[in-house]
Design a protein around this motif. Structure first.
Motif, PDB file in Angstrom:
ATOM      1  N   SER A  56       0.823  -1.218   0.000  1.00  0.00           N
ATOM      2  CA  SER A  56       0.000   0.000   0.000  1.00  0.00           C
ATOM      3  C   SER A  56       0.853   1.262   0.000  1.00  0.00           C
ATOM      4  CB  SER A  56      -0.935   0.001   1.215  1.00  0.00           C
ATOM      5  OG  SER A  56      -0.223   0.249   2.415  1.00  0.00           O
ATOM      6  N   GLN A  57       2.056   1.162   0.547  1.00  0.00           N
ATOM      7  CA  GLN A  57       2.948   2.319   0.563  1.00  0.00           C
ATOM      8  C   GLN A  57       3.530   2.611  -0.821  1.00  0.00           C
ATOM      9  OE1 GLN A  57       5.775   1.940   3.847  1.00  0.00           O
ATOM     10  NE2 GLN A  57       4.220   0.871   5.061  1.00  0.00           N
ATOM     11  N   LYS A  58       3.418   1.626  -1.714  1.00  0.00           N
ATOM     12  CA  LYS A  58       3.928   1.808  -3.070  1.00  0.00           C
ATOM     13  C   LYS A  58       2.829   2.184  -4.054  1.00  0.00           C
ATOM     14  CE  LYS A  58       7.571  -1.630  -2.320  1.00  0.00           C
ATOM     15  NZ  LYS A  58       8.086  -2.976  -2.705  1.00  0.00           N
ATOM     16  N   ILE A  59       1.678   1.516  -3.970  1.00  0.00           N
ATOM     17  CA  ILE A  59       0.628   1.750  -4.982  1.00  0.00           C
ATOM     18  C   ILE A  59      -0.614   2.424  -4.411  1.00  0.00           C
ATOM     19  CG2 ILE A  59       1.459  -0.246  -6.293  1.00  0.00           C
ATOM     20  CD1 ILE A  59      -1.078  -1.736  -5.369  1.00  0.00           C
ATOM     21  N   GLY A  60      -0.593   2.731  -3.125  1.00  0.00           N
ATOM     22  CA  GLY A  60      -1.749   3.376  -2.510  1.00  0.00           C
ATOM     23  C   GLY A  60      -2.593   2.381  -1.745  1.00  0.00           C
ATOM     24  N   CYS A  61      -3.216   2.860  -0.679  1.00  0.00           N
ATOM     25  CA  CYS A  61      -3.959   1.982   0.222  1.00  0.00           C
ATOM     26  C   CYS A  61      -5.181   1.372  -0.456  1.00  0.00           C
ATOM     27  CB  CYS A  61      -4.382   2.770   1.466  1.00  0.00           C
ATOM     28  SG  CYS A  61      -5.241   1.764   2.668  1.00  0.00           S
ATOM     29  N   ASN A  63      -5.956   1.088  -3.638  1.00  0.00           N
ATOM     30  CA  ASN A  63      -5.584   0.207  -4.756  1.00  0.00           C
ATOM     31  C   ASN A  63      -5.141  -1.162  -4.259  1.00  0.00           C
ATOM     32  OD1 ASN A  63      -6.110   2.075  -6.784  1.00  0.00           O
ATOM     33  ND2 ASN A  63      -4.048   2.937  -6.717  1.00  0.00           N
ATOM     34  N   THR A  64      -4.460  -1.180  -3.122  1.00  0.00           N
ATOM     35  CA  THR A  64      -4.036  -2.455  -2.542  1.00  0.00           C
ATOM     36  C   THR A  64      -5.221  -3.216  -1.977  1.00  0.00           C
ATOM     37  OG1 THR A  64      -1.878  -1.511  -1.960  1.00  0.00           O
ATOM     38  CG2 THR A  64      -2.540  -3.528  -0.813  1.00  0.00           C
ATOM     39  N   ASP A 108      -8.099   8.453  -1.878  1.00  0.00           N
ATOM     40  CA  ASP A 108      -6.722   8.695  -1.446  1.00  0.00           C
ATOM     41  C   ASP A 108      -6.602   8.869   0.066  1.00  0.00           C
ATOM     42  OD1 ASP A 108      -5.887   8.547  -4.051  1.00  0.00           O
ATOM     43  OD2 ASP A 108      -5.931  10.716  -4.386  1.00  0.00           O
TER      44      ASP A 108
END
Length: 373
Positions: A56-61, A63-64, A108
């Motif tokens: 989630s820290q890479k693609i967003g919460c 989206n994960t 977001d």
């Protein structure tokens, strides 16, 4: 108190025999002290969610989350749970075919944390600051993506046992490597399905609005301070529900459960019980008048209490709050996590009618001392 003593106690303020019968059933204590916990394996569960947190820290919460909580791939829409695509994805683990998607007002802002609770296991917590987004996520995860009107005071939900198809697919891939010509469906039914801890997750969804629908002005606090306190109360409240499920094997939509959980939440923030906060949360701040919309009316499943029984419940809850404030006053501020846990267990193990009676304080202290020495 035995049942005859409980009936005599209720007759002091409930004149209708039918209402007494209702309250005798409603207040039966299901929290029996148990040394055994249900079989579970939280290590794999938490490791899986730790990986999700990193992703989630890479693609967003959001989206994960929608990758692994497949209900979040579908809109909240009447009738969607009856569609073939929805059932293929949520019940059979197949790939989604339709182009429909869940829409949030502020995706977001969705946050994920792994909350290390003092009284139970670590658990994933999804935080939805936007009220509409909170309602949407609750409907998706707990109501098969069907629309549902939630109580205004509702700001949290503990979801215990949602299929994680990512975990199931991983188990399947490992099994097929060892058994390339085996019957996976048969193996799943015989060996995996009876062990739900292998593929079912539990998580908490939280709103950031004022706890129990109470505003910061009602409590004389700043908006920022009350928002932070509300979030802390909700986390601890839902963890208390998980604790009763793990330790006593039950969690219900009952006022005893809410007394326990609100005690856990309030003491997490303040270090001691606050009767005024608790009564306001329940709609009883003006007792004997009840404020419609208070949380007390939400805990009458599966059958609503009659008017006489509901009025009797109000007095019971008010008396219990008096008993618990005396209980905390005798013991002083909570000093350690174990101290807090022992107090929570004591409130679990003394039934509502006893807590509301003149011997309630003595019984709570008796339970507490038996756990502390």
């Amino acid at each position: 108190m035995n049942n005859n003593q409980k009936r005599l106690f209720l007759k002091q303020f409930v004149s209708c025999e039918n209402a007494i019968d209702e309250l005798m059933v409603y207040t039966q204590n299901k929290f029996i002290d148990s040394k055994q916990k249900p079989v579970s394996n939280t290590t794999e569960f938490i490791k899986t969610w730790e990986a999700y947190d990193q992703e989630s820290q890479k693609i967003g919460c959001f989206n994960t989350l929608k990758k692994y909580l497949v209900q979040l791939q579908f809109p909240v829409k009447k009738g969607i749970s009856k569609t073939e695509d929805y059932n293929n994805v949520t019940l059979r683990g197949k790939q989604k075919q339709s182009n429909e998607a869940l829409e949030l007002c502020n995706p977001d802002a969705i946050a994920l944390e792994l909350y290390d609770c003092e009284i139970t296991d670590k658990i994933p917590v999804i935080i939805a600051p936007d009220d509409k987004d909170f309602n949407t996520i609750i409907c998706a995860l707990s109501n098969k993506n069907e629309p549902k009107q939630l109580p205004d005071a509702m700001g949290a939900l503990c979801i215990n046992g949602i299929n994680n198809w990512d975990r199931i697919h991983k188990i399947r891939r490992k099994w097929l490597k060892r058994n390339p010509f085996g019957n996976w469906n048969s193996t799943f039914k015989k060996h995996i399905q009876p062990k739900p801890y292998l593929f079912k997750d539990r998580l908490i969804v939280l709103s950031t609005k004022g706890y129990s629908g109470i505003s910061s002005q009602d409590l004389g606090m700043s908006k920022k301070e009350w928002q932070s306190s509300s979030l802390s109360i909700r986390r601890a409240h839902e963890c208390a529900h998980l604790f009763t499920l793990q330790h006593y094997g039950c969690m219900a939509n009952n006022m005893h459960d809410e007394i326990i959980a609100d005690y856990a939440g309030i003491t997490k923030v303040l270090g001691t019980f606050n009767k005024d906060w608790f009564l306001r949360f329940m709609g009883l701040e003006g007792y004997p008048n009840y404020r419609r919309g208070g949380r007390l009316e939400n805990y009458q499943a599966p059958i609503p209490l009659s008017k006489d029984a509901f009025n009797g419940l109000q007095l019971l809850v008010k008396n219990i709050s008096d008993t618990i404030i005396s209980f905390d006053s005798v013991l002083g501020n909570i000093n350690t996590p174990q101290d807090r846990l022992n107090r929570i267990k004591s409130i679990c193990e003394v039934d509502m009618l006893t807590m509301a009676s003149s011997i309630g304080l003595d019984k709570l202290l008796e339970k507490y001392r038996s756990k502390s020495f």
